[in-house]
Each structure stands twice: as structure tokens, then as C-alpha cells.
Scaffold this motif. Structure first.
Motif, PDB file in Angstrom:
ATOM      1  N   LEU A 110       0.804  -1.219   0.000  1.00  0.00           N
ATOM      2  CA  LEU A 110       0.000   0.000   0.000  1.00  0.00           C
ATOM      3  C   LEU A 110       0.840   1.275   0.000  1.00  0.00           C
ATOM      4  O   LEU A 110       0.345   2.339  -0.390  1.00  0.00           O
ATOM      5  N   GLU A 111       2.096   1.191   0.428  1.00  0.00           N
ATOM      6  CA  GLU A 111       2.892   2.405   0.630  1.00  0.00           C
ATOM      7  C   GLU A 111       2.903   3.339  -0.591  1.00  0.00           C
ATOM      8  O   GLU A 111       2.626   4.539  -0.455  1.00  0.00           O
ATOM      9  N   PRO A 112       3.196   2.868  -1.811  1.00  0.00           N
ATOM     10  CA  PRO A 112       3.230   3.809  -2.938  1.00  0.00           C
ATOM     11  C   PRO A 112       1.853   4.275  -3.380  1.00  0.00           C
ATOM     12  O   PRO A 112       1.750   5.194  -4.201  1.00  0.00           O
ATOM     13  N   LEU A 113       0.799   3.674  -2.838  1.00  0.00           N
ATOM     14  CA  LEU A 113      -0.566   4.055  -3.202  1.00  0.00           C
ATOM     15  C   LEU A 113      -1.188   5.035  -2.211  1.00  0.00           C
ATOM     16  O   LEU A 113      -2.335   5.464  -2.403  1.00  0.00           O
ATOM     17  N   LYS A 114      -0.453   5.394  -1.175  1.00  0.00           N
ATOM     18  CA  LYS A 114      -1.031   6.244  -0.126  1.00  0.00           C
ATOM     19  C   LYS A 114      -1.623   7.548  -0.659  1.00  0.00           C
ATOM     20  O   LYS A 114      -2.729   7.938  -0.250  1.00  0.00           O
ATOM     21  N   PRO A 115      -0.943   8.279  -1.557  1.00  0.00           N
ATOM     22  CA  PRO A 115      -1.559   9.516  -2.072  1.00  0.00           C
ATOM     23  C   PRO A 115      -2.882   9.253  -2.793  1.00  0.00           C
ATOM     24  O   PRO A 115      -3.821  10.050  -2.685  1.00  0.00           O
ATOM     25  N   ASP A 116      -2.965   8.141  -3.515  1.00  0.00           N
ATOM     26  CA  ASP A 116      -4.206   7.807  -4.217  1.00  0.00           C
ATOM     27  C   ASP A 116      -5.306   7.443  -3.241  1.00  0.00           C
ATOM     28  O   ASP A 116      -6.459   7.862  -3.393  1.00  0.00           O
ATOM     29  N   LEU A 117      -4.964   6.668  -2.222  1.00  0.00           N
ATOM     30  CA  LEU A 117      -5.958   6.215  -1.256  1.00  0.00           C
ATOM     31  C   LEU A 117      -6.457   7.351  -0.373  1.00  0.00           C
ATOM     32  O   LEU A 117      -7.544   7.253   0.217  1.00  0.00           O
ATOM     33  N   ALA A 118      -5.677   8.427  -0.284  1.00  0.00           N
ATOM     34  CA  ALA A 118      -6.108   9.582   0.518  1.00  0.00           C
ATOM     35  C   ALA A 118      -7.197  10.382  -0.191  1.00  0.00           C
ATOM     36  O   ALA A 118      -7.880  11.193   0.438  1.00  0.00           O
ATOM     37  N   GLU A 119      -7.363  10.153  -1.490  1.00  0.00           N
ATOM     38  CA  GLU A 119      -8.401  10.852  -2.245  1.00  0.00           C
ATOM     39  C   GLU A 119      -9.744  10.128  -2.103  1.00  0.00           C
ATOM     40  O   GLU A 119      -9.805   8.966  -1.719  1.00  0.00           O
ATOM     41  N   THR A 120     -10.810  10.847  -2.427  1.00  0.00           N
ATOM     42  CA  THR A 120     -12.148  10.261  -2.396  1.00  0.00           C
ATOM     43  C   THR A 120     -12.532   9.799  -3.796  1.00  0.00           C
ATOM     44  O   THR A 120     -12.359  10.536  -4.772  1.00  0.00           O
ATOM     45  N   HIS A 121     -13.025   8.575  -3.905  1.00  0.00           N
ATOM     46  CA  HIS A 121     -13.457   8.023  -5.184  1.00  0.00           C
ATOM     47  C   HIS A 121     -14.878   7.469  -5.037  1.00  0.00           C
ATOM     48  O   HIS A 121     -15.243   6.985  -3.966  1.00  0.00           O
ATOM     49  N   TYR A 122     -15.642   7.549  -6.111  1.00  0.00           N
ATOM     50  CA  TYR A 122     -16.971   6.956  -6.015  1.00  0.00           C
ATOM     51  C   TYR A 122     -16.933   5.468  -6.363  1.00  0.00           C
ATOM     52  O   TYR A 122     -17.896   4.747  -6.128  1.00  0.00           O
ATOM     53  N   TYR A 123     -15.782   4.993  -6.879  1.00  0.00           N
ATOM     54  CA  TYR A 123     -15.657   3.559  -7.166  1.00  0.00           C
ATOM     55  C   TYR A 123     -14.188   3.194  -7.238  1.00  0.00           C
ATOM     56  O   TYR A 123     -13.378   3.931  -7.824  1.00  0.00           O
ATOM     57  N   ARG A 124     -13.851   2.069  -6.629  1.00  0.00           N
ATOM     58  CA  ARG A 124     -12.490   1.568  -6.677  1.00  0.00           C
ATOM     59  C   ARG A 124     -12.524   0.108  -7.119  1.00  0.00           C
ATOM     60  O   ARG A 124     -13.283  -0.695  -6.558  1.00  0.00           O
ATOM     61  N   MET A 125     -11.729  -0.215  -8.112  1.00  0.00           N
ATOM     62  CA  MET A 125     -11.667  -1.605  -8.593  1.00  0.00           C
ATOM     63  C   MET A 125     -10.221  -2.013  -8.815  1.00  0.00           C
ATOM     64  O   MET A 125      -9.411  -1.223  -9.310  1.00  0.00           O
ATOM     65  N   ALA A 126      -9.916  -3.255  -8.461  1.00  0.00           N
ATOM     66  CA  ALA A 126      -8.576  -3.793  -8.686  1.00  0.00           C
ATOM     67  C   ALA A 126      -8.678  -5.154  -9.365  1.00  0.00           C
ATOM     68  O   ALA A 126      -9.442  -6.014  -8.929  1.00  0.00           O
ATOM     69  N   ARG A 127      -7.916  -5.306 -10.424  1.00  0.00           N
ATOM     70  CA  ARG A 127      -7.756  -6.600 -11.085  1.00  0.00           C
ATOM     71  C   ARG A 127      -6.446  -7.181 -10.584  1.00  0.00           C
ATOM     72  O   ARG A 127      -5.388  -6.588 -10.798  1.00  0.00           O
ATOM     73  N   ILE A 128      -6.515  -8.313  -9.924  1.00  0.00           N
ATOM     74  CA  ILE A 128      -5.352  -8.924  -9.268  1.00  0.00           C
ATOM     75  C   ILE A 128      -5.058 -10.256  -9.939  1.00  0.00           C
ATOM     76  O   ILE A 128      -5.920 -11.129 -10.004  1.00  0.00           O
ATOM     77  N   ILE A 129      -3.835 -10.416 -10.416  1.00  0.00           N
ATOM     78  CA  ILE A 129      -3.409 -11.644 -11.068  1.00  0.00           C
ATOM     79  C   ILE A 129      -2.545 -12.420 -10.088  1.00  0.00           C
ATOM     80  O   ILE A 129      -1.491 -11.942  -9.661  1.00  0.00           O
ATOM     81  N   GLY A 130      -3.003 -13.598  -9.696  1.00  0.00           N
ATOM     82  CA  GLY A 130      -2.236 -14.418  -8.775  1.00  0.00           C
ATOM     83  C   GLY A 130      -3.038 -14.848  -7.567  1.00  0.00           C
ATOM     84  O   GLY A 130      -3.961 -14.134  -7.137  1.00  0.00           O
ATOM     85  N   THR A 131      -2.685 -15.995  -7.003  1.00  0.00           N
ATOM     86  CA  THR A 131      -3.410 -16.533  -5.846  1.00  0.00           C
ATOM     87  C   THR A 131      -2.458 -17.052  -4.771  1.00  0.00           C
ATOM     88  O   THR A 131      -2.849 -17.861  -3.934  1.00  0.00           O
ATOM     89  N   GLY A 132      -1.207 -16.592  -4.781  1.00  0.00           N
ATOM     90  CA  GLY A 132      -0.224 -17.054  -3.805  1.00  0.00           C
ATOM     91  C   GLY A 132      -0.191 -16.198  -2.546  1.00  0.00           C
ATOM     92  O   GLY A 132      -1.120 -15.430  -2.258  1.00  0.00           O
ATOM     93  N   GLY A 133       0.914 -16.316  -1.795  1.00  0.00           N
ATOM     94  CA  GLY A 133       1.031 -15.613  -0.517  1.00  0.00           C
ATOM     95  C   GLY A 133       0.985 -14.109  -0.652  1.00  0.00           C
ATOM     96  O   GLY A 133       0.353 -13.418   0.145  1.00  0.00           O
TER      97      GLY A 133
END
Length: 285
Positions: A110-133
């Protein structure tokens, strides 16, 4: 004369950049301690922990593939981040009962995403590739920040089970990895005010591993591409994202972020993050 030390364990381990990261910080702070890599095969994990628990100089270890889950039953205590994620990436000496485990992957991711996460969004979506640790930590972290998740894996059933376990409250989706391989003509809606992430949380694209089959027509406009692979650092996945005009985050961002938290656990003080540019230059030589 002995001195305090921490280490990273895994199978294989020669490719790890963790010794260079922690060694850089130790030298900068003038701490008389060592951080090293130690190869531990799966059948030697219990013996490794048994040998280290009685060593007064051992400050703990980082845990990489394939031990992040198999180490858990061998520990006396699992701290809340790791207990929730279901994976351990940092082992600490603990007490008389034995070593304890925690997880710094989620905070590092999350560290490099902190400025983005501090903003308000009406929708957030993440496409995640992988199922490991690593994917477990990323799913947990993003679910806690209001993301709708699409998890892709070779086995969609495993992806679905991860979502049911780690993010049961959201309307998330599990799909086959092959879904992203072919182009799509899907017409994305207006993404103004949205936060879209496309994350490679797998080893695909790493040196010695198969390539990651991802066609960038699956990414909404304005997406952020994030690859946790560090060897090579500039992966074909990130190159494809840049070719589409998208912002990218490389694997060193998560690696340095999670290492910083672990370093404080091991050596009792935060690392000198004001020298990150110099550290990055060292790691990419």
C-alpha cells in the motif's frame, strides 16, 4: 566476536534483494549488525527455526517463497496482520514459547498508493493476477480500502476461495487467468472519479518463469499498473502499460516498503528512507 543478524529464507534465495536493502540501511545508520540470505528447503524449515530460536544474536528473518504459509504452524504466535492474511513474511524471536510471525507485505504494497488512497473516489476496482502468498496480502489490503476485486488465477476455484476467505463482504469476482490473455472490445464507462488498479501479484514474468499473458485492452483508462516482480524490474507487463499511457509502479516499491517495517522489527529503529533514490540506484546496477 559475534554480532546481531537477521536474514531472509526461501527456496530459491540467491535472487533476493533483501540483503542489499537491509545492508544499505545498516551501513547508513552505523548499526553493527548483519542481514544475509539463507537457503532453506521446505523439509528443513522446522530444523532452521529450532536452530535459530536459541541463538541470542538472531533478530529474526524475512520469509519468501515457498514458506509464507507452511511456516505458520511452526510458530508460537501469529500477529493480527498475518493471522488475517493467512501468510507470514516476517518471523521474530518471540519469547520462551518460540518465534512469532507477522506480515509486512500488505503495508509495503500500500505504501506507494497512499496519495491515491487519501483521495475520495466513487468507485475503486482492482484486477489482481495471482493466488499465492503475496496475493493474499494484497487482497486483504485492498478489501480494507473499499475496492471491488477481480482475482484471476490458473484455478478460478482457488481465486474464489481466497475471496470468500479474505474479502467475504464484497461483491468480488474470480476468473481464469486466460480471460485476460486475449484482446477485448469492452467499452469502459466514464472512469472519472474512479481508482483502477491492475496488479501482477504472481511470479509470472519473473526471470526463469513463464510470461504473464495480459492484454492491456482489459485495463480501464487511467488505470495504475503495479507489478510485484523485481527481476527483471521493468517487466513486459509494465512496458505494455506504459505503451498504453498508464502510470506504473514496479516491484521495488513494495519490496522496499515491506522491508522498512521488517527492519524496524529486527533492529529497533526505522530505516533512513530519505536515501531511497540512492538505494534504488544500488539495486538496479
Amino acid at each position: 566476536m559475534t554480532r546481531p543478524y537477521a536474514e531472509v529464507i526461501g527456496d530459491p534465495i540467491a535472487q533476493s534483494k533483501s540483503p542489499a536493502i537491509h545492508g544499505f540501511w545498516l551501513a547508513r545508520l552505523g548499526i553493527d549488525a548483519e542481514y544475509r540470505a539463507h537457503h532453506v528447503a521446505p523439509d528443513a524449515l522446522a530444523d532452521y527455526l529450532a536452530a535459530r530460536r536459541d541463538d541470542p544474536d538472531w533478530r529474526g528473518c524475512n520469509v519468501t517463497m515457498p514458506h509464507k504459509q507452511t511456516v505458520m504452524p511452526l510458530l508460537a504466535r501469529i500477529a493480527p496482520p498475518a493471522a488475517t492474511i493467512g501468510a507470514v513474511n516476517t518471523v521474530l524471536p518471540g519469547d520462551k514459547a518460540g518465534p512469532s510471525g507477522t506480515n509486512t507485505d500488505a503495508s509495503g504494497f500500500l505504501e506507494p498508493l497512499k496519495p491515491d488512497l487519501a483521495e475520495t473516489h466513487y468507485y475503486r476496482m482492482a484486477r489482481i493476477i495471482g493466488t499465492g502468498g503475496a496475493a493474499r496480502a494484497i487482497i486483504t489490503a485492498l478489501a480494507g480500502h473499499g475496492f471491488t476485486l477481480v482475482v484471476a488465477g490458473r484455478d478460478p476455484g482457488k481465486a474464489r476461495a481466497l475471496l470468500d476467505e479474505l474479502a467475504p463482504k464484497g461483491e468480488h469476482h474470480a476468473i481464469a487467468l486466460s480471460h485476460f490473455a486475449d484482446p477485448t472490445d469492452f467499452a469502459f464507462d466514464d472512469r472519472e472519479g474512479c481508482l483502477d488498479l491492475v496488479i501482477n501479484a504472481s511470479s509470472l514474468g519473473m526471470a526463469g518463469q513463464p510470461p504473464l499473458p495480459f492484454d492491456w485492452s482489459h485495463a480501464p483508462p487511467g488505470s495504475i499498473a503495479y507489478d510485484i516482480v523485481t527481476t527483471p524490474l521493468d517487466t513486459p507487463f509494465l512496458q505494455g502499460a506504459r505503451a498504453k499511457g498508464l502510470r506504473t509502479i514496479d516491484g521495488l516499491s513494495m519490496l522496499i516498503g515491506q522491508a522498512a517495517t521488517a527492519f524496524e522489527h529486527f533492529f529497533g529503529q526505522p530505516p533512513p528512507r530519505g536515501h531511497d533514490a540512492e538505494l534504488r540506484a544500488l539495486l538496479t546496477q
